[in-house]
Design a protein around this motif. Structure first.
Motif, PDB file in Angstrom:
ATOM      1  N   GLY A 229      32.323  55.497   9.244  1.00 25.95           N
ATOM      2  CA  GLY A 229      32.101  56.097   7.930  1.00 25.95           C
ATOM      3  C   GLY A 229      30.748  55.708   7.366  1.00 25.95           C
ATOM      4  O   GLY A 229      30.013  56.530   6.823  1.00 25.95           O
ATOM      5  N   PHE A 230      30.378  54.424   7.533  1.00 28.23           N
ATOM      6  CA  PHE A 230      29.060  53.976   7.075  1.00 28.23           C
ATOM      7  C   PHE A 230      27.941  54.692   7.838  1.00 28.23           C
ATOM      8  O   PHE A 230      26.891  54.985   7.284  1.00 28.23           O
ATOM      9  N   VAL A 231      28.202  54.947   9.134  1.00 28.11           N
ATOM     10  CA  VAL A 231      27.184  55.656   9.917  1.00 28.11           C
ATOM     11  C   VAL A 231      26.973  57.048   9.334  1.00 28.11           C
ATOM     12  O   VAL A 231      25.829  57.506   9.173  1.00 28.11           O
ATOM     13  N   LEU A 232      28.074  57.716   8.988  1.00 29.72           N
ATOM     14  CA  LEU A 232      27.954  59.053   8.385  1.00 29.72           C
ATOM     15  C   LEU A 232      27.085  58.994   7.140  1.00 29.72           C
ATOM     16  O   LEU A 232      26.221  59.835   6.907  1.00 29.72           O
ATOM     17  N   PHE A 233      27.332  57.967   6.333  1.00 29.92           N
ATOM     18  CA  PHE A 233      26.567  57.782   5.100  1.00 29.92           C
ATOM     19  C   PHE A 233      25.082  57.580   5.423  1.00 29.92           C
ATOM     20  O   PHE A 233      24.208  58.184   4.801  1.00 29.92           O
ATOM     21  N   ALA A 234      24.829  56.754   6.440  1.00 29.84           N
ATOM     22  CA  ALA A 234      23.432  56.478   6.813  1.00 29.84           C
ATOM     23  C   ALA A 234      22.751  57.740   7.322  1.00 29.84           C
ATOM     24  O   ALA A 234      21.549  57.944   7.097  1.00 29.84           O
ATOM     25  N   ILE A 235      23.509  58.588   8.022  1.00 27.09           N
ATOM     26  CA  ILE A 235      22.912  59.841   8.512  1.00 27.09           C
ATOM     27  C   ILE A 235      22.579  60.741   7.329  1.00 27.09           C
ATOM     28  O   ILE A 235      21.513  61.351   7.264  1.00 27.09           O
ATOM     29  N   ARG A 236      23.486  60.799   6.362  1.00 26.46           N
ATOM     30  CA  ARG A 236      23.224  61.642   5.188  1.00 26.46           C
ATOM     31  C   ARG A 236      21.981  61.155   4.448  1.00 26.46           C
ATOM     32  O   ARG A 236      21.170  61.932   3.987  1.00 26.46           O
ATOM     33  N   LYS A 237      21.824  59.808   4.359  1.00 26.63           N
ATOM     34  CA  LYS A 237      20.659  59.251   3.670  1.00 26.63           C
ATOM     35  C   LYS A 237      19.424  59.266   4.565  1.00 26.63           C
ATOM     36  O   LYS A 237      18.387  58.701   4.193  1.00 26.63           O
ATOM     37  N   LYS A 238      19.555  59.823   5.771  1.00 23.82           N
ATOM     38  CA  LYS A 238      18.447  59.942   6.739  1.00 23.82           C
ATOM     39  C   LYS A 238      17.944  58.574   7.216  1.00 23.82           C
ATOM     40  O   LYS A 238      16.840  58.461   7.746  1.00 23.82           O
ATOM     41  N   ARG A 239      18.738  57.523   7.000  1.00 18.49           N
ATOM     42  CA  ARG A 239      18.328  56.233   7.541  1.00 18.49           C
ATOM     43  C   ARG A 239      18.636  56.170   9.029  1.00 18.49           C
ATOM     44  O   ARG A 239      18.007  55.447   9.777  1.00 18.49           O
ATOM     45  N   THR A 240      19.661  56.903   9.456  1.00 18.22           N
ATOM     46  CA  THR A 240      19.924  57.064  10.881  1.00 18.22           C
ATOM     47  C   THR A 240      19.520  58.483  11.245  1.00 18.22           C
ATOM     48  O   THR A 240      19.982  59.436  10.611  1.00 18.22           O
ATOM     49  N   ASN A 241      18.627  58.605  12.203  1.00 16.10           N
ATOM     50  CA  ASN A 241      18.112  59.924  12.563  1.00 16.10           C
ATOM     51  C   ASN A 241      17.729  59.929  14.034  1.00 16.10           C
ATOM     52  O   ASN A 241      17.785  58.878  14.692  1.00 16.10           O
ATOM     53  N   PRO A 242      17.362  61.070  14.613  1.00 23.56           N
ATOM     54  CA  PRO A 242      17.094  61.126  16.050  1.00 23.56           C
ATOM     55  C   PRO A 242      16.026  60.139  16.508  1.00 23.56           C
ATOM     56  O   PRO A 242      16.007  59.764  17.682  1.00 23.56           O
ATOM     57  N   GLY A 243      15.172  59.673  15.612  1.00 21.72           N
ATOM     58  CA  GLY A 243      14.170  58.696  16.028  1.00 21.72           C
ATOM     59  C   GLY A 243      14.650  57.260  15.857  1.00 21.72           C
ATOM     60  O   GLY A 243      13.996  56.319  16.302  1.00 21.72           O
ATOM     61  N   LYS A 244      15.790  57.095  15.215  1.00 20.43           N
ATOM     62  CA  LYS A 244      16.223  55.739  14.860  1.00 20.43           C
ATOM     63  C   LYS A 244      17.752  55.752  14.781  1.00 20.43           C
ATOM     64  O   LYS A 244      18.321  55.984  13.723  1.00 20.43           O
TER      65      LYS A 244
ATOM     66  N   PHE B   9      22.016  52.163  14.746  1.00 18.07           N
ATOM     67  CA  PHE B   9      23.256  51.914  13.995  1.00 18.07           C
ATOM     68  C   PHE B   9      24.385  52.727  14.603  1.00 18.07           C
ATOM     69  O   PHE B   9      25.485  52.214  14.862  1.00 18.07           O
ATOM     70  N   LEU B  10      24.106  54.001  14.876  1.00 15.78           N
ATOM     71  CA  LEU B  10      25.121  54.852  15.498  1.00 15.78           C
ATOM     72  C   LEU B  10      25.500  54.307  16.878  1.00 15.78           C
ATOM     73  O   LEU B  10      26.679  54.202  17.217  1.00 15.78           O
ATOM     74  N   GLU B  11      24.488  53.914  17.645  1.00 14.55           N
ATOM     75  CA  GLU B  11      24.789  53.462  19.003  1.00 14.55           C
ATOM     76  C   GLU B  11      25.632  52.183  18.971  1.00 14.55           C
ATOM     77  O   GLU B  11      26.595  52.029  19.734  1.00 14.55           O
ATOM     78  N   ASN B  12      25.293  51.249  18.071  1.00 10.70           N
ATOM     79  CA  ASN B  12      26.073  50.010  17.984  1.00 10.70           C
ATOM     80  C   ASN B  12      27.489  50.278  17.488  1.00 10.70           C
ATOM     81  O   ASN B  12      28.453  49.675  17.976  1.00 10.70           O
ATOM     82  N   ALA B  13      27.621  51.204  16.523  1.00 18.47           N
ATOM     83  CA  ALA B  13      28.964  51.543  16.050  1.00 18.47           C
ATOM     84  C   ALA B  13      29.769  52.140  17.197  1.00 18.47           C
ATOM     85  O   ALA B  13      30.961  51.843  17.359  1.00 18.47           O
ATOM     86  N   ALA B  14      29.110  52.964  18.017  1.00 24.35           N
ATOM     87  CA  ALA B  14      29.802  53.559  19.152  1.00 24.35           C
ATOM     88  C   ALA B  14      30.205  52.491  20.158  1.00 24.35           C
ATOM     89  O   ALA B  14      31.311  52.520  20.708  1.00 24.35           O
TER      90      ALA B  14
END
Lengths: 206, 532
Positions: A162-177, A180-185
């Motif tokens: 859920g936090f990852v989703l939030f980070a994606i919405r805030k563009k803190r997690t993106n295709p260049g970075k 966070f998503l990878e560690n959550a996975a």
């Protein structure tokens, strides 16, 4: 004069370091459950028959369904990471939602399994369980403790996604970075792997 | 381009206010936060220890009931182990100096570092809350042995949860250090150009990461037994209490290396500086740290020689225990060899280091006595074990901590401590310490069991000596604390490198600036202890 900054500053972005840190953390999780697997194997060795009798009380079909659900969720979260790497943010988000959905399905099935047992008085302190032989009691103690702790990890893993989703919405997690998503996975895969061991230990070994 | 920054702003002055401290991600500030908290807990536990010795000054009840005595030694153990010894060196000096010594400006995960500090605070509050809520502090001993820990009415649940949270804090510190050492070393610093303190922390960090989860899960099982009525270790419900002991020591034996290995790293820093010589056998010391960490995993059974274990298992555990002594002895040999033909500068940190070597030798050799099967059966659960343990933990790890506190005091606080007073404090501590614990070794051989508030009259003389020793030791500690506080307030201003040390922290200002280095650190190609 501008301030002197070291090239090897701890405040630089370092994906390798994040990954190394995550793997170390996963080691600690494995050892946490490792202690339980140790306890399980010793008590199973000491009370082989009683464990076998007790295991007949578990619902293999529900356990199998849950295994399939978790394996599928691991697949969706892995695809989500790949989608993010390839720049498809939309698909990545959808796959994370799918993973969280499977996590909820897992928990709902688990809830029905537990409540069926509790209805039959098979919970520590309840009448039916108290009448069982000591070895079978141990089986249920371990069953509740290990699947309970695992269920807690499912909840935590879902919250992290859920936090990852939030980070994606805030563009803190993106295709260049996308660390966070990878560690959550990675964490989600750990939750899955532990279940892969819990399932045969409690439901299948005959 | 010039050395125009005459007076770089120190990390104390870079930001002000309470929040800039308690939510700081700067490794130096976090190290100091740990230092203040750990010192506070240490003094509380010392006070408890002095009370216990006072109870034991004469046979029979002296100042407290048996149950109170049980609670006091449990709280003394829990605080000393989980709140002082395990975090002490890594969390204080590791946090403050590891990044500086490997030439960087912070740990790899500064926010995780802050999280582990907060977990430490929460764990500490849990431990202290056992005193005021429910039916009083736990009375099980710090080992929480089942089935008593499951049945006693005292606050065991809160105490084990405290230990669980503190374990989590310790894991995160270890994890942070491993990644820091792997990823953030100065580009010019190879593995074998690292100071030996970093090697010791590296070995320790692996133990923290790989052993702590076992105690975590074991203590959670105890909590679940008490709260939900599971019977995992309660024989009346089918559980096996011996299994608890195994699980407990699988962590808690490696944990004593978490406590002493970093202190050994401190000695390896102080001795070359005050002998003005490069360290003898650099690689041997580095590898022996790893060897101690590795072998230390496989010796836990030596705590259970009398609990019921098969003969072959006991022999194997005993042999492995003897093996750990080898790398420890290698270190002692190398320290002494470093001093040989050195040009020795006798300052307080060196005195503490020498006391470490002396006391660690006694602690280590008595460890072999209890590691041998035949003698252990006689000495198990006697005061010999208490004496041995305190010689290693207090005489070793504790004295190493105080030595390093004096060694790095100028760097941490920017002031010099008063040398003469410090040496007086050291003298009191050294005499008091040996007077307190050496009689315990004899009492143990005579057969006095541990963890009783009472004893037979023939043990009186030695117990009185020991209690008087505790007063001398406490006096020494008080002198040291007062001296350090006064020096931090109005001591002489410290130069950049008061001792002529060669490791990188001496190339920073005293106290360092926020980013540690105001110019590129100079790393000698001849290794970290280049005194030539």
């Amino acid at each position: 004069m501008s301030e002197f900054i070291l090239v090897n500053s701890g405040h630089n972005r370092d994906d390798e370091a994040s990954k190394l840190g995550m793997w170390l953390f996963l080691f600690t999780e494995l050892l946490l459950f490792g202690g339980l697997f140790l306890v399980y194997s010793i008590y199973r060795y000491l009370n082989a028959d009683a464990f076998l009798h007790a295991s007949y009380n578990l619902n293999v079909i529900m356990g199998t369904v849950n295994t399939v659900v978790l394996l599928t969720s691991s697949w969706t979260v892995a695809m989500s990471v790949t989608a993010m790497q390839k720049g498809n943010i939309n698909l990545s988000v959808k796959l994370i939602y799918a993973t969280i959905f499977f996590a909820l399905v897992f928990l709902v099935i688990k809830f029905f399994e537990w409540s069926a047992k509790i209805e039959h008085g098979l919970f520590p302190g309840m009448e039916h369980l108290n009448q069982l032989e000591p070895g079978s009691k141990l089986f249920f103690f371990l069953y509740y403790f290990m699947t309970g702790l695992h269920g807690l990890h499912v909840i935590v893993g879902g919250i992290i996604l859920g936090f990852v989703l939030f980070a994606i919405r805030k563009k803190r997690t993106n295709p260049g970075k996308y660390m966070f998503l990878e560690n959550a996975a990675l964490y989600w895969h750990l939750v899955d792997v532990i279940w892969i061991f819990l399932f045969p230990l409690f439901y299948l070994i005959h | 381009m010039s050395l125009s920054i005459a007076q770089p702003i120190s990390f104390y002055d870079s930001k002000k206010g309470l929040y800039s401290w308690i939510f700081s991600t700067d490794h130096k500030r976090i190290g100091l936060l740990y230092f203040y908290a750990i010192s506070g807990f240490f003094l509380v536990a010392v006070a408890l220890g002095v009370l216990m010795r006072l109870e034991l000054i004469a046979p029979g009840k002296t100042i407290m009931e048996a149950k109170t005595y049980n609670q006091v030694f449990t709280l003394h153990g829990v605080i000393m182990i989980f709140l002082f010894l395990i975090p002490s060196v890594p969390a204080v000096f590791g946090n403050f100096f590891l990044p500086i010594m490997i030439g960087t400006d912070d740990v790899a995960f500064p926010k995780v570092n802050l999280l582990s500090w907060w977990l430490y605070v929460i764990g500490g509050l849990f431990a202290l809350s056992t005193l005021i809520v429910g039916k009083g502090a736990a009375d099980t001993g710090w080992t929480f042995y089942a089935p008593y820990s499951v049945r006693t009415g005292t606050n065991v649940t809160l105490a084990v949860l405290a230990a669980f949270i503190l374990g989590f804090s310790s894991i995160l510190t270890g994890l942070n250090f491993i990644v820091t050492i792997h990823r953030l070393r100065s580009p010019k610093m190879g593995w074998f150009q690292m100071p030996l303190f970093s090697w010791a922390l590296y070995a320790t960090a692996w133990i923290q990461v790989l052993a702590t989860p076992i105690i975590g899960i074991t203590l959670l099982m105890i909590a679940a037994e008490r709260v939900f009525g599971l019977g995992l270790f309660d024989p009346s419900l089918g559980g096996d209490p011996i299994l608890y002991q195994h699980l407990f020591w699988i962590y808690s034996h490696p944990a004593v290396y978490i406590m002493v290995l970093p202190a050994m790293g401190l000695i390896s820093e102080m001795i070359p500086t005050f002998a003005k010589r490069t360290i003898f056998g650099y690689k041997a010391i580095a590898y022996s740290s790893l060897a101690i960490a590795f072998i230390g995993y496989f010796v836990w059974g030596h705590h259970m020689f009398t609990s019921g274990m098969s003969g072959p298992a006991r022999i194997i555990f005993s042999i492995l225990t003897f093996l750990v002594a080898v790398p420890s002895a290698i270190k002692v040999f190398n320290w002494v060899a470093t001093l040989y033909k050195g040009s020795i500068l006798i300052k307080t940190p060196l005195l503490f280091s020498l006391a470490f070597i002396f006391q660690f030798l006694i602690g280590g050799l008595t460890g072999l006595v209890v590691g041998a099967l035949a003698t252990d059966v006689h000495l198990h659960d006697t005061y010999f074990v208490v004496g041995h343990f305190h010689y290693v933990m207090f005489g070793g790890a504790g004295f190493g901590f105080f030595g390093a506190l004096h060694y790095w005091f100028p760097k941490m606080f920017g002031k010099m401590y008063r040398e003469k007073t410090a040496q007086t404090a050291f003298t009191f501590m050294f005499i008091g310490f040996n007077m307190l614990y050496f009689p315990m070794l004899i009492l143990g051989i005579m057969g006095m069991p541990r963890r009783y508030y009472d004893y037979l009259p023939e043990f009186t003389t030695l117990n009185v000596i020991s209690t008087v020793g505790s007063w001398i030791l406490a006096t020494g500690i008080i002198i040291m604390v007062v001296n350090l506080i006064q020096s931090a307030r109005k001591g002489e201003k410290a130069p950049e490198n008061p001792w002529g040390g060669t490791t990188l922290e001496w190339q920073t200002a005293s106290p360092p600036s926020l980013h540690n280095f105001d110019r590129e650190p100079v790393i000698s190609p001849n290794g970290p202890y280049d005194h030539s």
